[in-house]
Each structure stands twice: as structure tokens, then as C-alpha cells.
Design an enzyme around this catalytic site. Sequence first.
Site, PDB file in Angstrom:
ATOM      1  N   ILE A  24       0.815  -1.217   0.000  1.00 22.20           N
ATOM      2  CA  ILE A  24       0.000   0.000   0.000  1.00 22.20           C
ATOM      3  C   ILE A  24       0.846   1.264   0.000  1.00 22.20           C
ATOM      4  O   ILE A  24       0.312   2.371  -0.065  1.00 22.20           O
ATOM      5  CB  ILE A  24      -0.960   0.023   1.199  1.00 22.20           C
ATOM      6  CG1 ILE A  24      -0.180  -0.110   2.517  1.00 22.20           C
ATOM      7  CG2 ILE A  24      -1.997  -1.092   1.079  1.00 22.20           C
ATOM      8  CD1 ILE A  24      -1.043   0.015   3.758  1.00 22.20           C
ATOM      9  N   GLY A  25       2.154   1.119   0.059  1.00 21.84           N
ATOM     10  CA  GLY A  25       3.010   2.297   0.039  1.00 21.84           C
ATOM     11  C   GLY A  25       4.471   1.913  -0.051  1.00 21.84           C
ATOM     12  O   GLY A  25       4.853   0.787   0.246  1.00 21.84           O
ATOM     13  N   GLY A  27       8.627   3.832   0.174  1.00 17.95           N
ATOM     14  CA  GLY A  27       9.410   5.032   0.427  1.00 17.95           C
ATOM     15  C   GLY A  27      10.874   4.703   0.587  1.00 17.95           C
ATOM     16  O   GLY A  27      11.307   3.572   0.374  1.00 17.95           O
ATOM     17  N   GLY A  30      11.559   1.878   3.227  1.00 13.60           N
ATOM     18  CA  GLY A  30      10.985   0.545   3.110  1.00 13.60           C
ATOM     19  C   GLY A  30       9.604   0.565   2.492  1.00 13.60           C
ATOM     20  O   GLY A  30       9.057   1.615   2.173  1.00 13.60           O
ATOM     21  N   ASP A  31       9.038  -0.629   2.325  1.00 14.60           N
ATOM     22  CA  ASP A  31       7.705  -0.786   1.754  1.00 14.60           C
ATOM     23  C   ASP A  31       6.689  -1.003   2.866  1.00 14.60           C
ATOM     24  O   ASP A  31       7.002  -1.569   3.917  1.00 14.60           O
ATOM     25  CB  ASP A  31       7.676  -1.980   0.799  1.00 14.60           C
ATOM     26  CG  ASP A  31       8.682  -1.826  -0.341  1.00 14.60           C
ATOM     27  OD1 ASP A  31       8.696  -0.746  -0.958  1.00 14.60           O
ATOM     28  OD2 ASP A  31       9.441  -2.770  -0.605  1.00 14.60           O
ATOM     29  N   VAL A  32       5.457  -0.556   2.622  1.00  8.55           N
ATOM     30  CA  VAL A  32       4.386  -0.719   3.602  1.00  8.55           C
ATOM     31  C   VAL A  32       3.334  -1.658   3.027  1.00  8.55           C
ATOM     32  O   VAL A  32       2.888  -1.479   1.888  1.00  8.55           O
ATOM     33  CB  VAL A  32       3.743   0.635   3.967  1.00  8.55           C
ATOM     34  CG1 VAL A  32       2.680   0.436   5.042  1.00  8.55           C
ATOM     35  CG2 VAL A  32       4.801   1.619   4.450  1.00  8.55           C
ATOM     36  N   LYS A  47       5.450  -1.966   7.956  1.00  7.70           N
ATOM     37  CA  LYS A  47       6.557  -1.382   7.190  1.00  7.70           C
ATOM     38  C   LYS A  47       7.724  -2.359   7.250  1.00  7.70           C
ATOM     39  O   LYS A  47       8.213  -2.695   8.327  1.00  7.70           O
ATOM     40  CB  LYS A  47       6.966  -0.025   7.748  1.00  7.70           C
ATOM     41  CG  LYS A  47       8.217   0.541   7.062  1.00  7.70           C
ATOM     42  CD  LYS A  47       8.567   1.936   7.538  1.00  7.70           C
ATOM     43  CE  LYS A  47       7.650   2.961   6.945  1.00  7.70           C
ATOM     44  NZ  LYS A  47       8.106   4.346   7.202  1.00  7.70           N
ATOM     45  N   ASP A 141       8.770  15.224   9.083  1.00  3.93           N
ATOM     46  CA  ASP A 141       8.345  15.003   7.690  1.00  3.93           C
ATOM     47  C   ASP A 141       6.837  15.219   7.550  1.00  3.93           C
ATOM     48  O   ASP A 141       6.127  14.399   6.971  1.00  3.93           O
ATOM     49  CB  ASP A 141       8.729  13.597   7.242  1.00  3.93           C
ATOM     50  CG  ASP A 141       8.819  13.472   5.716  1.00  3.93           C
ATOM     51  OD1 ASP A 141       8.910  14.519   5.040  1.00  3.93           O
ATOM     52  OD2 ASP A 141       8.793  12.347   5.199  1.00  3.93           O
TER      53      ASP A 141
END
Length: 490
Positions: A24-25, A27, A30-32, A47, A141
Site C-alpha cells: 500500500i506504500g 518510500g 521501506g515498503d508498507v 513497514k 516530515d
Amino acid sequence: MESKEISIRSRTPPSKLYSIQSCIGRGNFGDVYKAVDRVTQEIVAIKVVNLEHSDEDIELLAQEIFFLAELKSPLITNYIATMLEDVSMWIVMEYCGGGSCSDLLKRSYVNGLPEEKVSFIIHEVTLGLKYLHEQRKIHRDIKAANILLNEEGMVKLGDFGVSGHIRSTLKRDTFVGTPYWMAPEVVCCEVDGYNEKADIWSLGITTYELLKGLPPLSKYDPMKVMTNLPKRKPPKLQGPFSDAAKDFVAGCLVKTPADRPSAYNLLSFEFVKNITITNLKSDVDLIKQKKVQERYTKVPKYPLQNRLYKNSNTVRGKEFWNFESTRLSTTQISKEELSPITQDSPTSSLNMESPYLLHGQTVTPITNPSSSSFRKCTQPVFELDSGMDIDSGCPNAQAETEIVPLSNHNKKHKKNDIQALKIEKFDYLKNIVSHILNRMYDRARDDETRKYVNEMLKQFIKTEANVPGFNEVFIEEISLRIEAIKKGFV
């Protein structure tokens, strides 16, 4: 402390505790994934940080996670656990099924949200920052993409992957954040460091972003923004907005950190003092419906084993077939980090910003298929620069779901030990056609263009339903044509 240690060093592999549903995401950290607890059936967000490709020291990551575990607020995404498996760290968090405020901008409010909705969002974020700063922590952030919504349309601060703890010296000296939202003192890396007031600047930029659809200076290159930000006057919110909104943004965007109001003081500003709505559930429901229609998906930067991609240990993350990469740069950046293009290319469309066409490149006319059904391609395979072959359909070719290894083409690459990537049950409509059209939708300059792009996606979906395999052949023919042109067979 003991429970946290157990959380970090659990003997049971997290893949046995959680069932991964979808990415679902993604960055820099890492990946989520959306996942389900196999015991409680609770939906969570995980994550997965690939430690092999991370510059972070594992002990430092553990310290960051420990202070995240101390955060308990309905305005902050709840931390659940952290586990290690192989070379990955799994950070389990509360799942926010409503997406992010960035989704609202991309899919419903491309020119900015209504002021009353922004007022509600910023009120909740300010409350979250007040709590965070009272715990002597900095988010670092703050932006629309990191403001999450749950199923009921309630606001939660998320993505603490770059958060920091305010030490006894009350300063941080690390360079972290996203350029357009960064405070001047963060960009300058000042000797005195920075404190929680950096979040206040980012909050002002985020308010501007939600009201206008983009952060200020987004038409400029990120590096130019970083270079010039310390020398520029603070951005101003201009346009048909209330004085309360303009005053709030101006209050946040004060260059001297000490002169910026605290999160506590910001709550007394008129813009967030008299909110008229209590949730964004209707918007969340609409976004979820659109994502279903678009067959929305994310391609992870570091795919987990036994998922879409299967690879040998010799293949590193940067060598995966990354559908989100462009030809502009060899550095992979996330979609949120892409700066908008401001100048039209001589070859670009009037309504679409395109960084993909090279100078002098033209668009070839569309050709009609000779029949409604498709046969296997019998011409030789053209080898792609990515190091993968497209199935030629010839008698000696391997199965359709497998990308065959290269032979002579390996001489063109520095690394010769890359083995073939296997793609199982690959969905060309979802992972290529829909992905491309969704990016085009996001880059469209007006509603009319977005309408045509959306209609095009509907046609691809309808055609695939009536003619299974249409999208696979369509993509194959495009690839073959491009390679033929490259080789001079025009």
C-alpha cells in the site's frame, strides 16, 4: 523494556504471524503492506525495512522504535510491534484504511480542498504535534502524504520513519525531510541544529498544499528550492482564501524558529479554532471506491519472497523491474518526490506534462489490429535494456509466465550474474496499463484531460473482460515496436 526486547527479537518469523495482503506504500525507508494478524484477524500496516539496503544502523533503528512505542494518542498511528526476519525489520503499526490526504488531492481535489475541510485536518494535525512535542519528539516530515485517514475519516499522523527524539541539548543536526516542506534551518544544517519548530514550518507548508493542491515552489527543481530557501522570503498564501487561513500560514512560515508559535499557541488561531466538520468519512468512501475502479496497486521497492517477484540471492533490489522508475535519472525516487514539470517540451502534449519524450522524439500513429483475436508473435525476441526478454511465443520459448534468461545480451551489462526474474500470474492490466494511466491522470493539467484518461482506462478494463489477454499482447507489441525502432528497423 523486556517486552520491547521480546518484540524486537521474537523467535516466531513475522511471516508466520501475519498474512501479507498487498503493498500500500513505498518510500526511502521501506515498503508498507496491508496485512492480517493470523490469530486475531486484525488488519494492520507493516513497514518492512530492508536492512541489507539501508544505511541505518540496526541499533539506531531499534532506539527510534522504542520511543515510537511510547506514543499513545488517538491522533498518532498506533505502534504494535517490531520483529526481525532474514535481512528485514518488520514494524507493525495501526492500519489506516482511508488512505492519506495526498490521495484526496490526487483523486478528488486536484486544485485544493475546501477550506473547512483543511481547517479540520490541520486542527487535528496541530493537536497531534502538540502531543508529540510535549513528549519531546519531532516528526520531521509533515506533509499531506503523511497525514493518514482511518475508515471513519478521522485524521492520524503517520510515517514516523524519519522521526527524531529531542535530546537534552534540544537540537537535531541530521538532514532529513522532503525539500518542499523543509524549514530553512533544516536545509542550512545550522550549527545550533533545529528543534520542534521545524515541524511548525512544515505544518504551514502543508496547510498551503492542502488549500492549493501543491506546496509552494513545487514548480522548481528540489535542489534549487533547497539552495534558495534560506535566502528567499517565506512563501505567502495568496488567492481567494479567508484572512484566517492566510494568517495561520503566515504564522507558521516565520524564518526565525524562535519566533514561530508552538503547536499549543497555534490552536488559538481562528483558522483551527472554529472547525465546522468532525470527520472526512464521505471523502474516504469516495476515494476507496475510485481505487477499486482503478484496480489501484503499489509495486514494492523490495518485494517479499513468494510474492509477485521471485529472485535469486544475487539480484539486488535496484535490479527489479520497477514500474515507478523513469528514464530521467538512475536514482529511484518515490512518486511523492517527483517535482512537477513547468516548461513544455517541444514534443509534449498541450494538456499533459511529459518528462519521458526525448528531444526530437515523435509519437507514432495508432494502428488497428487485423482481427479481434490474437495469435502468438512469431518474430524474433528483442532483448530489453532492463535485462529481460519478452516471451516470443516461438515453439522453443519458455512458458508464458516466465521471462527467459539472456545469453549474448549479458555482454552489454556490467553484472553477468543476474538470473532471470520469474513473474507468476502477471496482471498486465493492473501492473502496467492501469499504472501508466493512473500516472497520466495525476499529471493531467485539467479536468477534461483527466476525464479522457479515465475513459481510456475504462475501455482497457472492458476490452480485457471481453478479450482476455488483450493487454498482454498490447504491451508486448509496444515493446517489440520500440526495440525495432532502436535497432533501425523503422
